[in-house]
Design an enzyme around this catalytic site. Structure first.
Site, PDB file in Angstrom:
ATOM      1  N   GLY A 139       0.380  -1.123   0.171  1.00 44.27           N
ATOM      2  CA  GLY A 139      -0.279   0.115  -0.283  1.00 44.27           C
ATOM      3  C   GLY A 139       0.710   1.001   0.139  1.00 44.27           C
ATOM      4  O   GLY A 139       0.243   2.149  -0.103  1.00 44.27           O
ATOM      5  N   GLU A 140       1.833   0.829  -0.233  1.00 50.89           N
ATOM      6  CA  GLU A 140       2.650   2.769   0.506  1.00 50.89           C
ATOM      7  C   GLU A 140       4.005   2.192  -0.959  1.00 50.89           C
ATOM      8  O   GLU A 140       3.535   3.031  -2.321  1.00 50.89           O
ATOM      9  CB  GLU A 140       3.949   2.173   1.180  1.00 50.89           C
ATOM     10  CG  GLU A 140       3.270   2.724   2.868  1.00 50.89           C
ATOM     11  CD  GLU A 140       3.565   2.946   4.335  1.00 50.89           C
ATOM     12  OE1 GLU A 140       5.149   3.622   4.181  1.00 50.89           O
ATOM     13  OE2 GLU A 140       3.791   1.623   4.787  1.00 50.89           O
ATOM     14  N   MET A 141       5.024   1.352  -1.201  1.00 44.40           N
ATOM     15  CA  MET A 141       5.902   2.129  -2.715  1.00 44.40           C
ATOM     16  C   MET A 141       5.435   0.245  -3.159  1.00 44.40           C
ATOM     17  O   MET A 141       6.762   0.952  -4.059  1.00 44.40           O
ATOM     18  CB  MET A 141       7.031   2.395  -1.879  1.00 44.40           C
ATOM     19  CG  MET A 141       7.350   3.363  -1.248  1.00 44.40           C
ATOM     20  SD  MET A 141       9.394   3.352  -0.359  1.00 44.40           S
ATOM     21  CE  MET A 141       9.958   3.906  -1.833  1.00 44.40           C
TER      22      MET A 141
END
Length: 352
Positions: A139-141
């Site tokens: 969900g981030e990088m």
């Protein structure tokens, strides 16, 4: 009457915690002497960083700003921890891979080396461990450590730098996170007006800021927000006197320890540069400092600050803004033919 007694008991407990904390100091207040001795306060000045390995820090700076460590080739560490914006993104919750809305407010990276652990729930013991988390978070990088390393290995400039610094032809995530952490350790903010006041400059603070600091101490805020970072050195329950009302379902430290006693316990945020790191709290629900002070007074201390008292505390908090990191932006090594191209958008379906 019961609420007043609870507030007084809590303030006393907070004061006791200050004396027991390994990073805290006594609450005695006395002016600096002629030799420049720092005032004996529960908040201590921040010192400028001591860089032992400039080449490692420079490599970490490049990696911090490099979006090629993300699957999309678009998101870097600086995306959520923008060093032009107080080390955060000023969003309620951050935006990740494929415009995923994150579940929690991005804490500032500034002075994060002073924290007892990283992330709101403390799941990373140090900056090195923290640096690897977002890279592999879908969900981030949105990448994996293996693919991130393979991408770096296709960039000749990075291969040469890693070999020069670490003495090996093989790049691993260990070296990547070590370099990023070395750079982040330099992101401290000394020389705030409050630091200058602690060091004996009586003109560094306004009368209102001094008044706000005394209220900050006497109300019990100092029990959690102490030490050089003015926080970051303990986990505390969000909602001691009254339950905190919010829509965020995260349970804080309990998500790591799996212990019910740790439900809604979060790492106390640093108050350094707090005027720059809005919105506030783990869920970003408080839009302004005045709102944050009001809510914390009620749910943590059982106290309703007057408008004047709130303004005095906010004025004091403004004095905690120090020198922001200043450096030349890194020149990232260019990609090579084998380096994956950025893919910030979902591929279009093939035409039939």
């Amino acid at each position: 009457m019961k609420l007043k007694l609870t507030s007084l008991l809590l303030a006393a407990m907070m004061a006791a915690l200050v004396g027991c904390g390994d990073k805290a100091a006594t609450t005695a207040s006395k002016p600096a002497d002629a030799g420049g001795t720092v005032m004996d306060e529960p908040i201590k000045p921040i010192n400028a960083p001591n860089v032992a390995n400039p080449a490692l820090v420079e490599l970490g700076k490049q990696l911090y700003f490099d979006p090629r460590l993300s699957k999309s080739g678009f998101i870097s560490c600086n995306s959520c921890h923008n060093l032009s914006m107080g080390g955060t993104d000023n969003l309620k919750t951050s935006i990740g891979h494929k415009w995923n809305q994150g579940p929690i407010n991005a804490p500032t990276v500034l002075n994060s080396s002073l924290n007892l652990a990283q992330f709101w729930d403390g799941r990373a013991a140090d900056l090195k461990e923290q640096a690897g988390g977002p890279i592999a978070n879908p969900g981030e990088m949105g990448f994996t450590h293996e693919l991130a390393v393979k991408t770096l290995e296709t960039i000749p400039g990075y291969v040469a730098e890693f070999k020069q610094i670490f003495g090996t032809d093989k790049i691993t995530i260990n070296e990547v996170t070590k370099a990023i952490a070395a750079f982040e350790e330099t992101l401290v903010t000394p020389n705030s007006p409050f630091d200058k006041w602690l060091k004996g400059d009586k003109n560094a603070l306004t009368a209102q800021q001094v008044k706000g600091y005394e209220l900050f101490k006497n109300s019990g805020c100092i029990g959690c927000h102490n030490g050089p970072a003015v926080g970051g050195n303990s986990f505390q329950k969000m909602g001691v006197v009254e339950p905190y009302k919010g829509d965020n379902s995260l349970e804080g430290r309990a998500g790591v320890t799996k212990k019910d006693v740790d439900r809604f316990n979060f790492k106390v945020p640093t108050l350094r540069n707090i005027e720059l790191t809005y919105p506030y709290f783990h869920d970003g629900e408080a839009k302004t400092l005045a709102e944050a002070v009001e809510i914390m007074g009620q749910i943590q201390l059982g106290r309703k600050f007057t408008k004047e008292e709130n303004g005095d505390i906010v004025s004091f908090l403004y004095s905690l803004t120090g020198d922001q990191p200043s450096f030349k932006l890194p020149q990232l090594p260019p990609s090579a033919p084998g380096t994956p191209s950025p893919q910030p958008f979902d591929p279009k379906p093939a035409k039939k």
